[in-house]
Scaffold this motif. Structure first.
Motif, mmCIF file in Angstrom:
data_model
loop_
_atom_site.group_PDB
_atom_site.id
_atom_site.type_symbol
_atom_site.label_atom_id
_atom_site.label_comp_id
_atom_site.label_asym_id
_atom_site.label_seq_id
_atom_site.Cartn_x
_atom_site.Cartn_y
_atom_site.Cartn_z
ATOM 1 N N TRP A 72 0.875 -1.173 0.000
ATOM 2 C CA TRP A 72 0.000 0.000 0.000
ATOM 3 C C TRP A 72 0.913 1.224 0.000
ATOM 4 C CZ3 TRP A 72 -5.478 -0.561 1.978
ATOM 5 C CH2 TRP A 72 -6.195 0.625 1.875
ATOM 6 N N ARG A 73 1.402 1.604 -1.166
ATOM 7 C CA ARG A 73 2.419 2.646 -1.264
ATOM 8 C C ARG A 73 1.876 4.005 -1.687
ATOM 9 N NH1 ARG A 73 7.658 0.634 -1.331
ATOM 10 N NH2 ARG A 73 7.821 -1.636 -1.281
ATOM 11 N N SER A 74 0.594 4.067 -2.020
ATOM 12 C CA SER A 74 -0.023 5.340 -2.394
ATOM 13 C C SER A 74 -1.453 5.346 -1.882
ATOM 14 C CB SER A 74 -0.015 5.522 -3.926
ATOM 15 O OG SER A 74 -0.743 4.478 -4.548
ATOM 16 N N PRO A 75 -2.063 6.541 -1.702
ATOM 17 C CA PRO A 75 -3.433 6.609 -1.176
ATOM 18 C C PRO A 75 -4.422 5.852 -2.059
ATOM 19 C CG PRO A 75 -2.379 8.766 -1.079
ATOM 20 C CD PRO A 75 -1.466 7.886 -1.878
ATOM 21 N N HIS A 76 -5.312 5.094 -1.413
ATOM 22 C CA HIS A 76 -6.280 4.279 -2.138
ATOM 23 C C HIS A 76 -7.734 4.621 -1.848
ATOM 24 C CE1 HIS A 76 -2.776 1.720 -2.854
ATOM 25 N NE2 HIS A 76 -3.499 0.989 -3.693
ATOM 26 N N GLU A 93 -2.949 5.194 5.677
ATOM 27 C CA GLU A 93 -3.480 6.065 4.622
ATOM 28 C C GLU A 93 -3.304 7.537 5.010
ATOM 29 O OE1 GLU A 93 -5.950 6.796 1.000
ATOM 30 O OE2 GLU A 93 -4.632 5.204 1.734
ATOM 31 N N LEU A 129 0.228 8.530 4.403
ATOM 32 C CA LEU A 129 0.491 8.751 2.983
ATOM 33 C C LEU A 129 -0.063 10.095 2.520
ATOM 34 C CD1 LEU A 129 -0.330 5.196 1.573
ATOM 35 C CD2 LEU A 129 1.923 6.274 1.634
ATOM 36 N N LEU A 130 -1.252 10.441 2.986
ATOM 37 C CA LEU A 130 -1.849 11.713 2.590
ATOM 38 C C LEU A 130 -1.102 12.905 3.170
ATOM 39 C CD1 LEU A 130 -5.616 10.785 3.059
ATOM 40 C CD2 LEU A 130 -4.444 11.163 0.890
ATOM 41 N N ARG A 163 3.049 11.708 1.749
ATOM 42 C CA ARG A 163 3.290 11.029 0.472
ATOM 43 C C ARG A 163 4.400 9.986 0.571
ATOM 44 N NH1 ARG A 163 -1.124 11.349 -2.555
ATOM 45 N NH2 ARG A 163 -1.971 13.435 -2.436
ATOM 46 N N ARG A 164 4.651 9.527 1.766
ATOM 47 C CA ARG A 164 5.593 8.425 1.960
ATOM 48 C C ARG A 164 5.185 7.723 3.248
ATOM 49 N NH1 ARG A 164 9.710 9.909 5.630
ATOM 50 N NH2 ARG A 164 9.666 12.121 6.187
#
Length: 434
Positions: free
Chosen positions: A40-44, A399, A402-403, A406-407
């Protein structure tokens, strides 16, 4: 093991192998965290405007002032009936409708209803209708400008008062206590609404804020333009507005359920709580809320420091990620109470005033069916609710990270994840009186 708890009634817990549950729960949290870091490397989950809009006609119906006023009028009649039954019904708690409606049917039942239908108490809250009727009698909300700064702190305070009544007050099962609380609560809420305006209820009514908080994990949401949508409940949770006091509201829920579990341990019953008085219970409740709050603030601020972010905003930033954890604790602690002792409300409703020969629905002679839900199901729901709540909390925290940055480095999130593991192990241990 049967334990008196939650104002009225009893709860039955299955003594499953606690060691297995604890190790499995901790492993589930850490494993889910590892999987998220790898895959899960980017917002989903989408932003606050994600979701499928409801048909315009349906939204107009649901938002109709006529529909809402009608529902509030019905709720007001029910509330008046419950207060009357509490005052004029039998003196024995086991035969009086009031305590069972307040502590079981309403308080516990508000959870599944809010999960399925959204923030229902905001729609049907009878205090909103009373306020509209009383509003012309006083000044035009002179304190409205101060309301945004208060945030959800008043609701957190109101909720603390209620859980104190439910878990600590020595006479909490007395019908007259229930009636006095309901009337006093309504009077305070209406007085505050006269000063701050109708917006007070969203921020100061503990029950409305509680229902709205739980509804953040329902599939019903609103976009920033006010449009009703169906969307992923996880996206709904992350769209929770970051208001002052949000973290406090969640911590009151966590801390109160932790204290509820603590009161059932041998250590409490033979030690600090042996006197069974209001002082030891009050101190225990406040310390439980303070402890979980301290752990949460510590975890979020350490995570913020490792990520190079401002530490002061971290507790508010991650507050929404703790909602599923609070929900998991709530379900674990109240499921059997609702399914078993919740039957008492439907038994007593046939004769709410204890009148000889009255049996309106033919249920007054019934007994609570303790076989309605098996001990195995209760145990599975209890353990599953706590573990699921924490796993979902880890997903939301990831999440959110990430938001925000961004990492998602493991070292940045590890303090908060470890706090969640502690909450999981502590919650299960207290749940089973370990």
């Amino acid at each position: 093991m049967t334990v008196l708890a939650h104002g009225v009634g009893s709860r039955t817990d299955l003594p499953i192998p606690i060691g297995f549950a604890l190790y499995g729960a901790g492993a589930a949290i850490l494993a889910s965290f590892a999987v998220l870091l790898l895959f899960w490397r980017s917002p989903h989950l989408g932003g606050p405007d994600a979701g499928r809009p409801l048909p315009a006609g349906l939204q107009r119906l649901l938002d109709s002032s006529g529909v809402r006023r009608g529902l509030q009028a019905v709720a007001l009649l029910i509330a008046a009936f419950v207060v009357t039954a509490a005052l004029a019904g039998p003196e024995e708690t086991s035969r009086n409708l009031g305590p069972w409606v307040l502590f079981v049917t309403f308080w516990v039942g508000l959870v599944p209803v809010s999960l399925l239908l959204g923030p229902v108490w905001r729609v049907v809250n009878p205090l909103r209708l009373l306020h509209r009727l009383l509003r012309p009698l006083g000044p035009d909300a002179p304190g409205a400008a101060q309301l945004p700064a208060l945030g959800l702190w008043p609701a957190a305070g109101a909720l603390t008062v209620f859980v104190w009544l439910e878990l600590v007050h020595p006479d909490r099962t007395e019908p007259v206590t229930v009636a006095v609380f309901l009337l006093g609560y309504a009077a305070v809420q209406l007085a505050c609404a006269q000063w701050f305006g109708e917006g007070w209820f969203a921020r100061g009514d503990g029950f409305e804020a509680y229902s709205t908080l739980i509804a953040r994990l329902s599939p019903w949401g609103r976009r920033s333009d006010g449009r009703l949508v169906l969307r992923n409940p996880l996206a709904n949770a992350l769209a929770t507005p970051s208001r002052p006091g949000l973290s406090a509201l969640v911590m009151v829920l966590l801390g109160s359920t932790a204290f509820d579990g603590l009161t059932r341990t041998v250590w409490w019953q033979t030690g600090p709580g042996s006197a069974n008085d209001w002082f030891s219970g009050t101190v225990g409740l406040l310390l439980s809320i303070a402890l979980v709050s301290g752990l949460y603030v510590l975890g979020t601020r350490l995570s913020g420091r490792l990520a190079g972010q401002e530490q002061g905003v971290q507790p508010a930033r991650y507050a929404a990620t703790v909602i599923p954890i609070a929900l998991g604790y709530t379900v674990a602690h109240y499921f059997s109470l609702l399914m078993l002792d919740g039957q008492t409300t439907w038994i007593l409703i046939s004769n709410p005033f204890g009148t000889d020969g009255v049996d309106l629905f033919g249920t007054y002679g019934n007994r609570v069916d303790l076989t309605a839900v098996s001990a195995d199901v209760i145990a599975l729901v209890q353990v599953g609710a706590i573990i699921t709540g924490h796993v979902v909390g880890v997903i939301l925290a990831h999440e959110r990270a990430l938001l925000s940055a961004r990492r998602a480095r493991a070292s940045d999130q590890l303090p908060l994840v470890l706090v969640m593991v502690v909450f999981t192990l502590g919650g299960l241990g207290l749940l089973f009186g370990f």
